[in-house]
Design a protein around this motif. Structure first.
Motif, mmCIF file in Angstrom:
data_model
loop_
_atom_site.group_PDB
_atom_site.id
_atom_site.type_symbol
_atom_site.label_atom_id
_atom_site.label_comp_id
_atom_site.label_asym_id
_atom_site.label_seq_id
_atom_site.Cartn_x
_atom_site.Cartn_y
_atom_site.Cartn_z
ATOM 1 N N ALA A 1 12.885 6.670 -3.346
ATOM 2 C CA ALA A 1 13.186 7.262 -2.043
ATOM 3 C C ALA A 1 13.592 6.177 -1.046
ATOM 4 O O ALA A 1 13.799 6.458 0.127
ATOM 5 N N ASP A 2 13.696 4.943 -1.512
ATOM 6 C CA ASP A 2 14.086 3.861 -0.617
ATOM 7 C C ASP A 2 14.945 2.854 -1.390
ATOM 8 O O ASP A 2 15.200 3.029 -2.587
ATOM 9 N N ALA A 3 15.374 1.810 -0.684
ATOM 10 C CA ALA A 3 16.125 0.748 -1.356
ATOM 11 C C ALA A 3 15.204 -0.429 -1.676
ATOM 12 O O ALA A 3 15.491 -1.250 -2.533
ATOM 13 N N LYS A 4 14.058 -0.487 -0.961
ATOM 14 C CA LYS A 4 13.159 -1.619 -1.045
ATOM 15 C C LYS A 4 12.482 -1.711 -2.413
ATOM 16 O O LYS A 4 12.416 -2.788 -3.022
ATOM 17 N N GLY B 1 22.111 -5.476 -12.536
ATOM 18 C CA GLY B 1 23.412 -4.864 -12.312
ATOM 19 C C GLY B 1 23.408 -3.344 -12.387
ATOM 20 O O GLY B 1 24.445 -2.714 -12.204
ATOM 21 N N SER B 2 22.239 -2.745 -12.642
ATOM 22 C CA SER B 2 22.227 -1.280 -12.778
ATOM 23 C C SER B 2 21.886 -0.571 -11.465
ATOM 24 O O SER B 2 22.019 0.630 -11.351
ATOM 25 N N ARG B 3 21.467 -1.337 -10.458
ATOM 26 C CA ARG B 3 20.993 -0.714 -9.224
ATOM 27 C C ARG B 3 22.154 -0.227 -8.356
ATOM 28 O O ARG B 3 23.138 -0.938 -8.176
ATOM 29 N N PHE B 4 22.046 0.998 -7.848
ATOM 30 C CA PHE B 4 23.057 1.491 -6.897
ATOM 31 C C PHE B 4 22.448 2.576 -6.010
ATOM 32 O O PHE B 4 21.366 3.101 -6.296
ATOM 33 N N THR B 5 23.123 2.875 -4.893
ATOM 34 C CA THR B 5 22.633 3.890 -3.958
ATOM 35 C C THR B 5 23.143 5.258 -4.385
ATOM 36 O O THR B 5 24.343 5.493 -4.380
ATOM 37 N N TYR B 6 22.249 6.136 -4.768
ATOM 38 C CA TYR B 6 22.687 7.456 -5.231
ATOM 39 C C TYR B 6 22.706 8.495 -4.131
ATOM 40 O O TYR B 6 23.340 9.535 -4.257
ATOM 41 N N ARG C 1 18.694 4.542 2.660
ATOM 42 C CA ARG C 1 19.297 4.470 1.328
ATOM 43 C C ARG C 1 18.273 4.768 0.248
ATOM 44 O O ARG C 1 17.171 4.244 0.268
ATOM 45 N N GLN C 2 18.665 5.609 -0.692
ATOM 46 C CA GLN C 2 17.816 5.858 -1.853
ATOM 47 C C GLN C 2 18.513 5.268 -3.070
ATOM 48 O O GLN C 2 19.604 5.674 -3.433
ATOM 49 N N ASP C 3 17.866 4.287 -3.691
ATOM 50 C CA ASP C 3 18.498 3.576 -4.796
ATOM 51 C C ASP C 3 17.928 3.987 -6.154
ATOM 52 O O ASP C 3 16.757 4.345 -6.276
ATOM 53 N N ALA C 4 18.804 3.906 -7.159
ATOM 54 C CA ALA C 4 18.404 4.157 -8.546
ATOM 55 C C ALA C 4 18.567 2.862 -9.323
ATOM 56 O O ALA C 4 19.406 2.024 -8.979
#
Lengths: 222, 246
Positions: free
Chosen positions: B74-77, B91-96, B208-211
């Motif tokens: 639920a966050d980018a942190k 390299g797999s992290r991105f904002t969904y 930002r919510q990141d995956a």
């Protein structure tokens, strides 16, 4: 280490537990007396309601208190019409919640003590022309004293350990509804483990010594 | 003997055929992710198992060996922290998704479309998520700071431990107003109940919510397929209909 927020939470928790325990002793005693002596068919259902908080998850209690004390709930209607406003997010609201949550821990030991004493002491008192009320205060209560001590200690400790109910209807307001257990939860969630350890470790010590005191106290009575 | 070999072969090959991906999802994304997962299973040969929880708890579980292969936080942190700690596939992290903050009341007409009700200040409680724990809570504080109202309104805060509990405080009527996520009050592209003011994105940092793919999902083709699918137009349509941005 601990900051002023933590100390405010500790102070609040002890205030809450003290007020709740006093109220429970005051109102729980007649209830325990009635449960111990009545032959009414309501004895079973009332006893079951008193025992409910033992088995219900605190979240159930918290959820229903939030709804019933809210502006559209029956208790909310009542408190508003009495000019008291709404109870959630207030200290009196927490007292009401803690009262219900710790009720069986106070009523049951007192009830057991009244039951264990039997009819005889009161009959004796009656033959000595003591009025029922007189007998209650001069005979029943002194005889049930260990039960009262157990009730007070358990009621206090159980209120200090309350978490789910407060979380559901407290709103986490510093100095008003943010008790120690909620503060520990916030510290852990925020990954502030040092403060969490101090508070949580303190709770373990406190609870241990309270229960130890209770054990020693019970042995002495025997 | 032949039968046993067949059995063993069957046993070892079955994960490759179905290879379900274990996805841990922040509770606030429950609605959209269920639809996206159903579509994903229809459109690809892969399967998804979803677990829901608060991001902080999912983090603790991952650090303690939980079998998750992908995290939708639920966050980018949190994903960034896991990346630093070597728990993720680099390299797999991105904002969904980017969350939107909304000022909401279950009563129609309470919240005007400029949010002036905050300045009028004639309410007893404003529900916000705990700013220390929840990104939406932090965004709420930033917004009130930007409006110059934090000092006057802060004493009226009631704090939910997470954004779902914050919603409950408002929906039950115990707090007149709440700063919650648009996705909580949006159905099929619009706010259907009560009154709302969508807080302009300029008033707070983007939520930002990141995956990210976790180490356990390194060799799972389904994990990569799932991440790709999250970026697809089909998935984004669903995400948008729940009131998120990109």
């Amino acid at each position: 280490m601990l900051d002023s927020d933590d100390f405010a939470a500790i102070r609040l928790t002890f205030e809450l537990a003290t007020v709740t325990t006093l109220l429970l002793l005051l109102l729980g005693t007649p209830l325990a007396w009635w449960l111990a002596r009545t032959r009414s068919r309501w004895r079973g259902p009332v006893g079951a309601v008193v025992a409910l908080p033992l088995v219900l998850p605190p979240t159930v209690l918290g959820f229903y208190l939030l709804i019933t004390m809210g502006p559209d709930g029956p208790i909310g209607h009542l408190t508003q019409s009495l000019g008291l406003g709404l109870l959630p997010f207030t200290f009196p609201g927490l007292v009401v919640a803690s009262f219900l949550y710790s009720l069986p821990f106070v009523v049951q030991p007192i009830q057991n003590a009244f039951e264990a004493m039997g009819e005889r002491p009161l009959e004796m008192a009656a033959t000595l022309r003591a009025s029922p009320l007189d007998a209650f205060f001069t005979v029943a209560i002194p005889l049930a004293k260990p039960g009262f001590w157990t009730a007070a200690i358990l009621g206090f400790a159980h209120t200090v350990g309350e978490f789910g109910v407060v979380l559901m209807m407290g709103g986490n307001i510093p100095g008003v509804t943010r008790v120690v257990s909620v503060q520990i939860y916030s510290r852990v969630e925020a990954m502030e483990y040092i403060q969490a350890h101090w508070l949580a470790g303190g709770m373990v010590f406190f609870s241990f010594f309270v229960l130890l005191a209770l054990q020693i106290f019970r042995r002495d009575r025997r | 003997m032949k039968f046993r070999i067949l059995l063993i072969a069957l046993f070892f090959s079955s994960p490759a055929l179905a290879d379900p991906v274990q996805v841990a999802v922040a509770a606030n994304f429950t609605g959209p992710v269920k639809i996206i997962a159903a579509n994903f299973e229809k459109e690809t040969p892969h399967q998804v198992n979803l677990s829901f929880g608060a991001t902080g708890k999912l983090y603790a579980q991952i650090r303690n060996g939980a079998p998750f292969e992908v995290l939708l936080a639920a966050d980018a942190k949190t994903p960034a922290k896991l990346e630093q700690e070597g728990e993720t596939v680099s390299g797999s992290r991105f904002t969904y998704a980017i969350g939107k903050l909304v000022l909401w009341s279950p009563k129609p007409g309470t919240v005007d479309d400029q949010g002036k009700v905050l300045e009028k200040n004639d309410f007893a409680h404003l529900a916000v998520a705990d700013p220390k724990l929840a990104p939406y809570g932090a965004a709420a504080v930033e917004t009130l700071t930007a409006l110059g109202l934090l000092q006057t309104i802060q004493p009226k805060f009631v704090q939910g431990e997470n954004i779902a509990q914050t919603y409950q405080f408002v929906a039950s009527g115990n707090a007149e107003l709440g700063l919650i996520t648009l996705s909580q009050v949006m159905k099929e592209g619009k706010v259907t109940e009560g009154s709302a003011w969508i807080v302009p994105a300029a008033l707070h940092q983007p939520i930002r919510q990141d995956a990210v793919i976790l180490n356990k999902g390194k060799d799972n083709a389904a994990a990569r397929a799932w991440m790709d699918y999250l970026k697809s137009e089909q998935a984004r349509m669903v995400i948008r209909s729940f009131g998120y941005d990109f």
